[in-house]
Design a protein around this motif. Structure first.
Motif, PDB file in Angstrom:
ATOM      1  N   GLY A 229       0.781  -1.232   0.000  1.00 17.59           N
ATOM      2  CA  GLY A 229       0.000   0.000   0.000  1.00 17.59           C
ATOM      3  C   GLY A 229       0.806   1.273   0.000  1.00 17.59           C
ATOM      4  N   ASN A 230       1.987   1.250  -0.620  1.00 15.05           N
ATOM      5  CA  ASN A 230       2.828   2.447  -0.623  1.00 15.05           C
ATOM      6  C   ASN A 230       2.448   3.388  -1.770  1.00 15.05           C
ATOM      7  OD1 ASN A 230       4.365   1.583   1.601  1.00 15.05           O
ATOM      8  ND2 ASN A 230       5.587   0.255   0.275  1.00 15.05           N
ATOM      9  N   GLY A 231       1.183   3.755  -1.811  1.00 18.68           N
ATOM     10  CA  GLY A 231       0.679   4.590  -2.881  1.00 18.68           C
ATOM     11  C   GLY A 231      -0.831   4.484  -2.951  1.00 18.68           C
ATOM     12  N   PHE A 232      -1.380   4.646  -4.159  1.00 20.78           N
ATOM     13  CA  PHE A 232      -2.830   4.620  -4.303  1.00 20.78           C
ATOM     14  C   PHE A 232      -3.218   3.940  -5.606  1.00 20.78           C
ATOM     15  CE2 PHE A 232      -1.480   8.479  -6.441  1.00 20.78           C
ATOM     16  CZ  PHE A 232      -2.310   8.593  -7.543  1.00 20.78           C
ATOM     17  N   VAL A 233      -4.515   3.679  -5.738  1.00 23.06           N
ATOM     18  CA  VAL A 233      -5.059   3.038  -6.930  1.00 23.06           C
ATOM     19  C   VAL A 233      -5.744   4.106  -7.793  1.00 23.06           C
ATOM     20  CG1 VAL A 233      -6.699   1.330  -7.807  1.00 23.06           C
ATOM     21  CG2 VAL A 233      -5.381   0.847  -5.722  1.00 23.06           C
ATOM     22  N   ALA A 234      -5.286   4.260  -9.024  1.00 25.27           N
ATOM     23  CA  ALA A 234      -5.885   5.229  -9.942  1.00 25.27           C
ATOM     24  C   ALA A 234      -7.131   4.622 -10.572  1.00 25.27           C
ATOM     25  CB  ALA A 234      -4.878   5.609 -11.029  1.00 25.27           C
ATOM     26  N   ALA A 235      -8.250   5.345 -10.528  1.00 24.66           N
ATOM     27  CA  ALA A 235      -9.489   4.869 -11.131  1.00 24.66           C
ATOM     28  C   ALA A 235      -9.630   5.486 -12.522  1.00 24.66           C
ATOM     29  CB  ALA A 235     -10.683   5.230 -10.250  1.00 24.66           C
ATOM     30  N   LEU A 236      -9.320   4.685 -13.539  1.00 24.81           N
ATOM     31  CA  LEU A 236      -9.377   5.141 -14.935  1.00 24.81           C
ATOM     32  C   LEU A 236     -10.492   4.401 -15.665  1.00 24.81           C
ATOM     33  CD1 LEU A 236      -5.535   5.040 -15.682  1.00 24.81           C
ATOM     34  CD2 LEU A 236      -6.895   7.042 -15.045  1.00 24.81           C
ATOM     35  N   ASP A 237     -11.616   4.230 -14.971  1.00 28.94           N
ATOM     36  CA  ASP A 237     -12.653   3.319 -15.462  1.00 28.94           C
ATOM     37  C   ASP A 237     -13.968   4.012 -15.791  1.00 28.94           C
ATOM     38  OD1 ASP A 237     -12.972   3.878 -12.730  1.00 28.94           O
ATOM     39  OD2 ASP A 237     -14.070   2.031 -12.361  1.00 28.94           O
ATOM     40  N   GLN A 238     -13.919   5.285 -16.175  1.00 30.84           N
ATOM     41  CA  GLN A 238     -15.160   5.960 -16.570  1.00 30.84           C
ATOM     42  C   GLN A 238     -15.830   5.150 -17.676  1.00 30.84           C
ATOM     43  OE1 GLN A 238     -12.125   7.408 -16.775  1.00 30.84           O
ATOM     44  NE2 GLN A 238     -12.070   9.105 -15.353  1.00 30.84           N
ATOM     45  N   SER A 239     -17.139   4.923 -17.523  1.00 32.63           N
ATOM     46  CA  SER A 239     -17.880   4.121 -18.503  1.00 32.63           C
ATOM     47  C   SER A 239     -18.752   5.038 -19.355  1.00 32.63           C
ATOM     48  CB  SER A 239     -18.717   3.066 -17.789  1.00 32.63           C
ATOM     49  OG  SER A 239     -19.596   3.684 -16.874  1.00 32.63           O
ATOM     50  N   GLY A 240     -19.637   4.451 -20.139  1.00 31.51           N
ATOM     51  CA  GLY A 240     -20.441   5.242 -21.059  1.00 31.51           C
ATOM     52  C   GLY A 240     -21.187   6.388 -20.407  1.00 31.51           C
ATOM     53  N   GLY A 241     -21.777   6.129 -19.227  1.00 31.17           N
ATOM     54  CA  GLY A 241     -22.561   7.163 -18.572  1.00 31.17           C
ATOM     55  C   GLY A 241     -21.744   8.309 -18.020  1.00 31.17           C
ATOM     56  N   SER A 242     -20.547   8.032 -17.544  1.00 34.35           N
ATOM     57  CA  SER A 242     -19.730   9.072 -16.902  1.00 34.35           C
ATOM     58  C   SER A 242     -18.682   9.687 -17.823  1.00 34.35           C
ATOM     59  CB  SER A 242     -19.034   8.483 -15.666  1.00 34.35           C
ATOM     60  OG  SER A 242     -18.260   7.347 -16.012  1.00 34.35           O
ATOM     61  N   THR A 243     -18.526   9.132 -19.024  1.00 33.74           N
ATOM     62  CA  THR A 243     -17.479   9.629 -19.924  1.00 33.74           C
ATOM     63  C   THR A 243     -17.705  11.069 -20.383  1.00 33.74           C
ATOM     64  OG1 THR A 243     -16.840   7.422 -20.669  1.00 33.74           O
ATOM     65  CG2 THR A 243     -16.339   9.242 -22.139  1.00 33.74           C
ATOM     66  N   PRO A 244     -18.917  11.479 -20.803  1.00 32.40           N
ATOM     67  CA  PRO A 244     -19.078  12.876 -21.229  1.00 32.40           C
ATOM     68  C   PRO A 244     -18.667  13.879 -20.152  1.00 32.40           C
ATOM     69  CG  PRO A 244     -20.963  11.579 -21.930  1.00 32.40           C
ATOM     70  CD  PRO A 244     -20.154  10.695 -21.023  1.00 32.40           C
ATOM     71  N   LYS A 245     -19.027  13.598 -18.903  1.00 34.15           N
ATOM     72  CA  LYS A 245     -18.647  14.493 -17.804  1.00 34.15           C
ATOM     73  C   LYS A 245     -17.133  14.518 -17.624  1.00 34.15           C
ATOM     74  CE  LYS A 245     -19.620  15.393 -12.907  1.00 34.15           C
ATOM     75  NZ  LYS A 245     -20.353  14.919 -11.706  1.00 34.15           N
ATOM     76  N   ALA A 246     -16.503  13.348 -17.705  1.00 37.45           N
ATOM     77  CA  ALA A 246     -15.046  13.287 -17.568  1.00 37.45           C
ATOM     78  C   ALA A 246     -14.359  14.052 -18.695  1.00 37.45           C
ATOM     79  CB  ALA A 246     -14.590  11.829 -17.551  1.00 37.45           C
ATOM     80  N   LEU A 247     -14.892  13.944 -19.904  1.00 32.31           N
ATOM     81  CA  LEU A 247     -14.314  14.671 -21.032  1.00 32.31           C
ATOM     82  C   LEU A 247     -14.516  16.175 -20.879  1.00 32.31           C
ATOM     83  CD1 LEU A 247     -15.235  12.402 -24.084  1.00 32.31           C
ATOM     84  CD2 LEU A 247     -12.933  12.893 -23.218  1.00 32.31           C
ATOM     85  N   ARG A 248     -15.668  16.596 -20.392  1.00 35.05           N
ATOM     86  CA  ARG A 248     -15.888  18.034 -20.154  1.00 35.05           C
ATOM     87  C   ARG A 248     -14.885  18.564 -19.142  1.00 35.05           C
ATOM     88  NH1 ARG A 248     -21.339  16.604 -20.405  1.00 35.05           N
ATOM     89  NH2 ARG A 248     -21.552  16.588 -18.137  1.00 35.05           N
ATOM     90  N   GLN A 249     -14.664  17.791 -18.078  1.00 36.50           N
ATOM     91  CA  GLN A 249     -13.676  18.205 -17.075  1.00 36.50           C
ATOM     92  C   GLN A 249     -12.290  18.329 -17.693  1.00 36.50           C
ATOM     93  OE1 GLN A 249     -13.674  15.906 -13.375  1.00 36.50           O
ATOM     94  NE2 GLN A 249     -11.481  16.265 -13.152  1.00 36.50           N
ATOM     95  N   TYR A 250     -12.020  17.504 -18.693  1.00 37.39           N
ATOM     96  CA  TYR A 250     -10.732  17.502 -19.379  1.00 37.39           C
ATOM     97  C   TYR A 250     -10.664  18.576 -20.473  1.00 37.39           C
ATOM     98  CZ  TYR A 250      -6.726  15.318 -21.852  1.00 37.39           C
ATOM     99  OH  TYR A 250      -5.516  15.058 -22.454  1.00 37.39           O
ATOM    100  N   GLY A 251     -11.771  19.272 -20.695  1.00 37.53           N
ATOM    101  CA  GLY A 251     -11.782  20.356 -21.670  1.00 37.53           C
ATOM    102  C   GLY A 251     -12.287  19.977 -23.041  1.00 37.53           C
ATOM    103  N   ILE A 252     -12.921  18.795 -23.163  1.00 38.15           N
ATOM    104  CA  ILE A 252     -13.463  18.347 -24.448  1.00 38.15           C
ATOM    105  C   ILE A 252     -14.987  18.332 -24.354  1.00 38.15           C
ATOM    106  CG2 ILE A 252     -13.605  16.438 -26.094  1.00 38.15           C
ATOM    107  CD1 ILE A 252     -10.783  15.633 -25.311  1.00 38.15           C
ATOM    108  N   SER A 253     -15.636  19.256 -25.046  1.00 38.21           N
ATOM    109  CA  SER A 253     -17.095  19.361 -25.001  1.00 38.21           C
ATOM    110  C   SER A 253     -17.735  18.412 -26.004  1.00 38.21           C
ATOM    111  CB  SER A 253     -17.524  20.800 -25.293  1.00 38.21           C
ATOM    112  OG  SER A 253     -17.038  21.201 -26.561  1.00 38.21           O
ATOM    113  N   GLU A 254     -19.042  18.197 -25.836  1.00 44.44           N
ATOM    114  CA  GLU A 254     -19.771  17.246 -26.683  1.00 44.44           C
ATOM    115  C   GLU A 254     -19.723  17.600 -28.166  1.00 44.44           C
ATOM    116  OE1 GLU A 254     -21.991  16.557 -22.731  1.00 44.44           O
ATOM    117  OE2 GLU A 254     -20.833  18.154 -23.683  1.00 44.44           O
ATOM    118  N   ASP A 255     -19.523  18.879 -28.494  1.00 43.90           N
ATOM    119  CA  ASP A 255     -19.516  19.259 -29.910  1.00 43.90           C
ATOM    120  C   ASP A 255     -18.222  18.864 -30.625  1.00 43.90           C
ATOM    121  OD1 ASP A 255     -17.713  21.101 -28.890  1.00 43.90           O
ATOM    122  OD2 ASP A 255     -18.938  22.865 -29.330  1.00 43.90           O
ATOM    123  N   ARG A 256     -17.301  18.265 -29.880  1.00 39.44           N
ATOM    124  CA  ARG A 256     -16.043  17.828 -30.498  1.00 39.44           C
ATOM    125  C   ARG A 256     -16.054  16.352 -30.894  1.00 39.44           C
ATOM    126  NH1 ARG A 256     -10.894  19.726 -27.177  1.00 39.44           N
ATOM    127  NH2 ARG A 256      -9.957  18.262 -28.672  1.00 39.44           N
TER     128      ARG A 256
END
Length: 296
Positions: A13-40
């Protein structure tokens, strides 16, 4: 390097677990947070290509190594893709020293008794067999608790352990995730019901099997220590659950037996528009802060 090496890394446990598992429902929100809007993008295929590009940029960054990131949870489609031309799970372990996990749930049922159970997973055995061949170490399966309802929470935990046994049968380590919604008024009461229910199920486990738990950061410091100390638990990790990274890290630091498994809080501040140098510097600061809270 064997599964024993991967297990040793998670247990340490000398660190943490990265959650890179956004699925279909959460991907648009994750992309918006990353600066990629739906029109792209147009359609799911382009959307998933873009989110994979974000994930690949993260895992290929010099900041993302097994020194501070002990594991990473992948979406099933990510498991079937490559990072830098190498199968995703193999890249994580062999190139980065990061233990790969797979998100296996297929979303949530409608709310009942204050909870949302997992939808059926009819193809789970085939998915688990494929994951094992690809070098996946463990799985993650999420359901949600919206109220301190004893019957609902018992149903959540029973389902999580049922799926966990199915995962263990494939020689994989299940990470059970009965998430408690952070905004509910009876969150502390729900945490007590959940902890006690999990302990009863852990006490009923037989043999040498171990599981992991992914839980919402609790209201009371050290509240999940009895779970972390249980011989059937390999590791307890915490989800950020909508808390800002600053608050999530502050809460995590008060729970010394728990390490992070953040998703949104991990990608906070990252942007598609950043240069590689800016991106790497932001990610390094993020990883350093989450690591420090995890090992506090």
């Amino acid at each position: 390097m064997t599964d024993q090496d991967k297990a040793a890394k998670i247990r340490a446990g000398n660190g943490f677990v990265a959650a890179l598992d956004q699925s279909g429902g959460s991907t648009p929100k994750a992309l918006r947070q990353y600066g990629i809007s739906e029109d792209r993008y147009s359609g799911e295929e382009e959307m998933f290509d873009l989110i994979h590009g974000m994930r690949e940029r993260i895992v290929r960054s010099p900041a993302f190594t097994g020194d501070k990131v002990v594991g990473a949870i992948l979406f099933e489609q990510t498991m079937d893709r490559t990072f830098d031309g190498v199968p995703a799970a193999e890249y994580l372990w062999k190139k980065r020293g990061v233990v790969p996990f797979l998100k296996i749930d297929k979303g949530l049922e409608d709310a009942a008794n204050g909870v949302k159970l997992m939808k059926p997973m009819p193809d789970l055995d085939a998915t688990l067999a494929r994951a094992k061949k690809l070098g996946i170490f463990g799985t993650k399966e999420r359901s949600v608790i919206d109220a301190a309802n004893e019957g609902g929470i018992e149903a959540i935990v029973a389902q999580q352990f049922d799926i966990g046994r199915q995962v263990l049968a494939h020689d994989l380590v299940p990470m059970l995730e009965p998430e408690i919604t952070i905004s509910i008024p009876d969150k502390a009461e729900a945490e007590k019901i959940l902890r006690d229910c999990i302990l009863r199920h852990l006490d009923g486990m037989k043999g040498d099997d171990q599981i992991m738990l992914k839980l919402t950061l609790p209201e009371e410091a050290g509240f999940y220590a009895p779970l972390a100390d249980h011989p059937k638990v390999m590791r307890v990790v915490a989800l950020s659950g909508g808390y800002s990274r600053e608050e999530a890290n502050a809460r995590l630091a008060k729970n010394p037996k728990v390490i992070a498994s953040f998703s949104r809080a991990l990608t906070e501040g990252l942007s598609d528009a950043q240069s590689d140098a800016e991106f790497d510097a932001t990610l390094r600061d993020t990883i350093d802060s989450i690591h420090a809270a995890s090992v506090a």
